[in-house]
Write an enzyme that holds these catalytic residues in place. Structure first.
Site, PDB file in Angstrom:
ATOM      1  N   SER A  43       0.816  -1.213   0.000  1.00 46.08           N
ATOM      2  CA  SER A  43       0.000   0.000   0.000  1.00 46.08           C
ATOM      3  C   SER A  43       0.846   1.258   0.000  1.00 46.08           C
ATOM      4  O   SER A  43       2.049   1.237   0.316  1.00 46.08           O
ATOM      5  CB  SER A  43      -0.951   0.028   1.196  1.00 46.08           C
ATOM      6  OG  SER A  43      -0.372   0.665   2.316  1.00 46.08           O
ATOM      7  N   VAL A  44       0.179   2.362  -0.316  1.00 46.55           N
ATOM      8  CA  VAL A  44       0.802   3.684  -0.305  1.00 46.55           C
ATOM      9  C   VAL A  44       1.295   4.062   1.095  1.00 46.55           C
ATOM     10  O   VAL A  44       2.196   4.903   1.243  1.00 46.55           O
ATOM     11  CB  VAL A  44      -0.188   4.743  -0.833  1.00 46.55           C
ATOM     12  CG1 VAL A  44      -1.354   4.933   0.140  1.00 46.55           C
ATOM     13  CG2 VAL A  44       0.483   6.074  -1.126  1.00 46.55           C
ATOM     14  N   LYS A  45       0.725   3.446   2.124  1.00 48.13           N
ATOM     15  CA  LYS A  45       1.067   3.822   3.495  1.00 48.13           C
ATOM     16  C   LYS A  45       2.500   3.447   3.884  1.00 48.13           C
ATOM     17  O   LYS A  45       3.007   3.922   4.900  1.00 48.13           O
ATOM     18  CB  LYS A  45       0.076   3.188   4.471  1.00 48.13           C
ATOM     19  CG  LYS A  45      -1.346   3.717   4.332  1.00 48.13           C
ATOM     20  CD  LYS A  45      -1.439   5.203   4.647  1.00 48.13           C
ATOM     21  CE  LYS A  45      -2.878   5.679   4.682  1.00 48.13           C
ATOM     22  NZ  LYS A  45      -2.993   7.096   5.055  1.00 48.13           N
ATOM     23  N   ASP A  46       3.149   2.626   3.084  1.00 47.45           N
ATOM     24  CA  ASP A  46       4.561   2.355   3.333  1.00 47.45           C
ATOM     25  C   ASP A  46       5.365   3.651   3.297  1.00 47.45           C
ATOM     26  O   ASP A  46       6.336   3.825   4.051  1.00 47.45           O
ATOM     27  CB  ASP A  46       5.125   1.403   2.273  1.00 47.45           C
ATOM     28  CG  ASP A  46       4.610  -0.017   2.410  1.00 47.45           C
ATOM     29  OD1 ASP A  46       3.806  -0.281   3.318  1.00 47.45           O
ATOM     30  OD2 ASP A  46       5.013  -0.864   1.590  1.00 47.45           O
ATOM     31  N   ALA A  49       4.741   5.593   6.560  1.00 45.76           N
ATOM     32  CA  ALA A  49       5.345   4.869   7.684  1.00 45.76           C
ATOM     33  C   ALA A  49       6.844   5.104   7.739  1.00 45.76           C
ATOM     34  O   ALA A  49       7.412   5.407   8.798  1.00 45.76           O
ATOM     35  CB  ALA A  49       5.032   3.379   7.561  1.00 45.76           C
TER      36      ALA A  49
END
Length: 451
Positions: A43-46, A49
């Site tokens: 996901s883009v959330k890597d 993070a």
């Protein structure tokens, strides 16, 4: 060596643009999908993070051997769990109970400790996702609360990486950038960079669930995970994330659950792209935008995550049928066939008195009413997630009750079935003499079991 990395964290980003060719039939403007599901954590959330942890390491709020704590719908937790594994931290992730089982399994696979809490709570409630995560971080030695909603490193990740990638990949030709609004970091950060580098030429469009408050909805529950803003009616103040910079956006497109899910499934079956429903919502918004554009325009839409996290939901026909997102194959009678002339269900707020409940029964002539959260709503149908129980007319016996609360009289919520379920199959599955019929996750009618 080309494309060799010293760690998995160096592999975050650099995701390709993929042109959509079949769902864009009849549209002259090219539409490219930014394939964020190809990040290591899916996901883009890597990106956020990695940026948030790096910033916390620099300022000393996260120290060696520390514990990363976050409240999340899943993807940010996965990204943080990957960073934690690679950097030697523990990770504790608090998720709402509506999070897909697929995401929970992935979190645990990366070694994260998963804490599940009810999703439909007021912001101020101590068990609310963010409140619980903050408290765990405060009470855990070495704990650091990532706080993606208000952490400036979240949108900055997209100022630094996502926006520049899109600009370079399109050779500066991008004219419209479309992304879902969750914490707001992805749409705000990349959007800010693209506006800056283009001297304001790029238009930024947010995709938002129809009932989310970002786009003017009532804040009632919706079925697309990871975007939008739910508002519990008992929340004292509707606080939006500091990661969401509203001034960057030129427009917000409100997308219904069914449209988002339909586009999600079409992307898999027509484009070979297995993505989540937040990507489906974003692509639905992008297609709306692109229909008004020409061949000299170029639309980039961001697909946040993979559909592998949602195989038990948006790609499961039984789940879709039971929640009213499919209309049935029409080879045999479906519950929708029973709804001709059926009125909207009677509705009683959970805080109502017996006198108020009696008035609703008298007004509607109903025998059974839905007991719901006391939401002021313009929506014609109540979200299934707002239904907390059921109330029967025959439980209101005696005038002596009229000053009392209905609370002791509330029965469990009625069993529910979807509008497209075959009648025989639905009745074989559900129990009780009354049941709710769902259309697109909202209660269309309350019906007695046929004789």
């Amino acid at each position: 060596m080309e494309h060799s990395y010293e760690s998995v964290l160096d592999a975050v980003g650099h995701t390709p643009l993929i042109r959509l060719t079949r769902v864009t039939e009849g549209i002259s403007a090219p539409v490219y999908l930014k394939a964020e599901f190809l990040n290591p954590g899916g996901s883009v959330k890597d990106r956020a993070a990695r940026h948030m942890v790096a910033a916390a390491e620099r300022d000393g709020t996260l120290r060696p051997g520390g514990v990363i704590v976050e409240g999340t719908s899943g993807n940010t937790g996965i990204g943080l769990a990957i960073v934690a594994a690679q950097r030697g931290y523990r990770a504790i992730v608090v998720v709402p109970d509506k999070t897909s089982t697929d995401k929970l399994a992935v979190l645990r696979a990366y070694g994260a400790e998963v804490v599940v809490t009810p999703g439909g709570l007021p912001r101020e409630h101590p068990e609310h996702v963010s409140q619980l995560a903050r408290r765990i971080a405060e009470q855990t030695p070495g704990g650091w609360f990532a706080n993606q909603y208000d952490n400036p490193a979240n949108p900055q990740a997209h100022v630094d990486t996502t926006g520049p990638e899109i600009w370079a990949q399109t050779g500066g030709r991008v004219t419209h950038y479309v992304a879902g609004i969750g914490t707001g970091g992805t749409v705000s950060g990349a959007g800010a960079h693209l506006k800056g580098v283009s001297d304001g030429r790029v238009r930024v469009i947010g995709a938002d669930p129809e009932h989310s408050t970002y786009g003017g909805g009532d804040g009632s529950p919706y079925y697309v995970e990871s975007i939008g803003h739910y508002l519990h009616p008992d929340t004292a103040e509707d606080v939006w994330p500091q990661s969401y910079h509203t001034g960057v956006l030129d427009a917000v497109e409100r997308i219904g659950d069914r449209e988002a899910i339909t586009v999600t499934r079409a992307l898999a079956r027509q484009e070979g792209l297995l993505v989540g429903a937040s990507a489906g919502a974003a692509v639905a918004a992008a297609l709306r935008v692109a229909r008004g554009l020409g061949p000299d325009d170029l639309v980039v839409v961001l697909a946040p995550d993979s559909g592998r996290n949602y195989l038990s939901k948006y790609f499961d026909d039984d789940w879709l049928l039971r929640n009213g997102f499919l209309d049935g194959d029409r080879t045999r009678p479906v519950l929708g066939d029973l709804l001709a002339g059926a009125p909207a269900p009677a509705v009683v707020p959970a805080t109502a008195s017996t006198a108020q409940a009696r008035e609703e029964f008298d007004r509607t002539g109903a025998e059974v009413a839905l007991v719901v959260l006391g939401r002021t709503s313009a929506a014609p149908l109540r979200a299934a997630g707002d239904v907390v129980g059921a109330l029967r007319r025959d439980s209101l016996k005696g005038d002596s009750l009229d000053g009392d609360s209905i609370e002791p009289l509330i029965a469990p919520a009625l069993p529910a079935a979807g509008i497209g379920e075959p009648v025989d199959a639905a009745l074989a599955r559900i129990e009780g003499d009354w049941f709710a019929v769902l259309a697109d996750g909202r209660v269309r009618a309350v019906l007695p079991r046929p004789a």
